[in-house]
Enzyme design. Sequence first.
Site, mmCIF file in Angstrom:
data_model
loop_
_atom_site.group_PDB
_atom_site.id
_atom_site.type_symbol
_atom_site.label_atom_id
_atom_site.label_comp_id
_atom_site.label_asym_id
_atom_site.label_seq_id
_atom_site.Cartn_x
_atom_site.Cartn_y
_atom_site.Cartn_z
ATOM 1 N N SER A 21 -39.278 63.070 -25.964
ATOM 2 C CA SER A 21 -40.181 61.935 -25.793
ATOM 3 C C SER A 21 -39.991 61.176 -24.494
ATOM 4 C CB SER A 21 -40.058 60.987 -26.980
ATOM 5 O OG SER A 21 -38.744 60.880 -27.428
ATOM 6 N N HIS A 49 -45.014 64.898 -30.051
ATOM 7 C CA HIS A 49 -45.643 64.849 -28.726
ATOM 8 C C HIS A 49 -46.345 66.153 -28.366
ATOM 9 C CE1 HIS A 49 -43.639 61.026 -27.973
ATOM 10 N NE2 HIS A 49 -42.604 61.570 -28.573
ATOM 11 N N LYS A 108 -49.972 59.268 -32.444
ATOM 12 C CA LYS A 108 -50.017 59.493 -30.988
ATOM 13 C C LYS A 108 -51.369 60.133 -30.656
ATOM 14 C CE LYS A 108 -44.990 59.656 -30.922
ATOM 15 N NZ LYS A 108 -44.728 58.229 -30.750
HETATM 16 C C1 LIG Z 1 -40.427 62.549 -31.276
HETATM 17 C C2 LIG Z 1 -40.826 61.483 -32.239
HETATM 18 N N1 LIG Z 1 -40.659 61.703 -33.553
HETATM 19 C C3 LIG Z 1 -41.007 60.784 -34.465
HETATM 20 C C4 LIG Z 1 -41.539 59.576 -34.082
HETATM 21 C C5 LIG Z 1 -41.848 58.580 -35.150
HETATM 22 O O1 LIG Z 1 -43.196 58.615 -35.494
HETATM 23 P P1 LIG Z 1 -43.886 57.317 -36.133
HETATM 24 O O2 LIG Z 1 -44.070 56.350 -35.017
HETATM 25 O O3 LIG Z 1 -45.159 57.820 -36.717
HETATM 26 O O4 LIG Z 1 -42.943 56.783 -37.151
HETATM 27 C C6 LIG Z 1 -41.742 59.318 -32.718
HETATM 28 C C7 LIG Z 1 -42.314 58.083 -32.186
HETATM 29 O O5 LIG Z 1 -42.625 57.108 -32.611
HETATM 30 C C8 LIG Z 1 -41.367 60.283 -31.777
HETATM 31 O O6 LIG Z 1 -41.522 60.069 -30.464
#
Ligand SMILES: Cc1ncc(COP(=O)(O)O)c(C=O)c1O
Length: 392
Positions: A183, A211, A243
Site C-alpha cells: 500500500s 490495491h 478503494k
Molecule cells: C492492503 C490493505 N488491506 C486492508 C485494508 C483495510 O480495508 P478497509 O479500509 O476496508 O478496512 C487496507 C486499507 O484500508 C489496505 O490498504
Amino acid sequence: MIEPTTTARPQAPTAVFDWLDEAAELRARAGLTRTLRSRPADDPVLDLASNDYLGLTRHPAVTEAAAAAARRWGGGATGSRLVTGTTALHTELEVELADFYGVEAALVFSSGYAANLAALTALTDPDTLIVSDAYNHASLIDGCRLARAQVHRAPHADPAAVARALAERAEPRALVVSDTVFSVDGNAAPLAELSAAARSGGAALLVDDAHGLGVLGPGGRGALVGAGLAGEPDTVATATLSKSLGAQGGAVLGPRRVIRHLVESARTFIFDTGLAPASVGAALGALRLLRAEPERAARAREVAALLAERLTAAGLHASTPDAAVVSVRAPGPEQALAWAADCRTAGLAVGCFRPPSVPDGYSRLRLTARADLTDAQISLAVATLARTAPRP
Ligand SMILES: Cc1ncc(COP(=O)(O)O)c(C=O)c1O
C-alpha cells in the site's frame, strides 16, 4: 512504537491517563503527531490522497445505487449476517463479486480489515505456520497476532525465503500471506513465485488484493486473475470495497468450502453487524460500472506511470508503480509532514506515511493515480510537489 517510561502507580483518578500525555509528547518530539481534518463536500483541492482509484465514489451510478439500497433496505443491516443482516442485496453482491473475481464464492464483511482478521484467524490454528511478508498491511499483521498460530515474518517479496520457512517448519499446516500490491510504495508481490513456493511447501496462499481489485488484471478483475491464479483450490483473496469500488466494506474470495468455514467460524463475521445496505448497493453499482467500462482500470495504471515518470524527471525519488499507487521519498517524518502540508496549502492533497505506518527511516508521500485525472492535473500535481519539496 514510542512507549512512555513512567512506572509510578497513579495516585488519583485524574492521574490515571497521565501516561497518555507523556506518549503524546514523545510522539510530538518524534514528528509523529496525527490530527483529524474534516473534509468539506466541495473541497477545491486536487485529490491525490484518497483511494478512489477509478474515480467512482461520486459517480451517479454509484451514489444512486447507494441511495436506492438505503430507501429499500434501510439505513443499517439491522443485525449480524447470520441473524437478520443478510439482505438479498448482500447475496447479489457476493454472487457478482465471485463471478468477477473468477472464484467459487465470496463473503462480504463490514470492512477489509474485518475480512483480513477473519481469513487469518479462521484459516489457521495452533498447528499452522503463517509465513507473512514483512511489509504486509497492518490488518494482516493484526490478523497474525489474533490467530493462535505460529508466525514467521518473511523478508519482503522474497519467495525463496518463504520456501525455506515452509521447508523448515514443524507444523503440519501453513499459510503464506501477502499483499498483492503493497500500500505505501505500490509495488506488486511476486504472486506466481509465491504461489509456487506455497504449493511446493504444502501451504495455502492468502493474498490481500485491496490495491489490486479494480486496477490489475483484465478489466480490473484483480491481481489473482492477472497472475492466472484465480479459482485455484489452495488460494484465497481478501479485498476491500472502499478503494476502487468507491464504497465501504470488505470481502473474502475463494473456494466454496473456505467461505462455508468462515460463515461458521470467523468471529469478525459472526459477531459483527452486516455491511450497511447503502454500502452494498454502492459496491454493486461500482462493480457493474467497472464491467461496463473496463478501460478505467488501464487508465488508473497509465496515470500512475505518467505521474512516476514526471516526478522522476523533476528530480524526485518516485517509486515505480505496478498499480495505482506512487510514493515519493521524504528525508524524514517531520519533512514528510511539512511537505504534505505545503502541498495542501498549494491546493494538492497527498498522503503522508510515517512510522508506525511504515518502518523507521522510510517516510513517504503517497500519491494515488485516479483514472479520472486529466493530463493537466497530473502536470499540476508534479509541479506542486517539485516546488514544495524539502531542500536537500
Ligand atoms: C492492503 C490493505 N488491506 C486492508 C485494508 C483495510 O480495508 P478497509 O479500509 O476496508 O478496512 C487496507 C486499507 O484500508 C489496505 O490498504
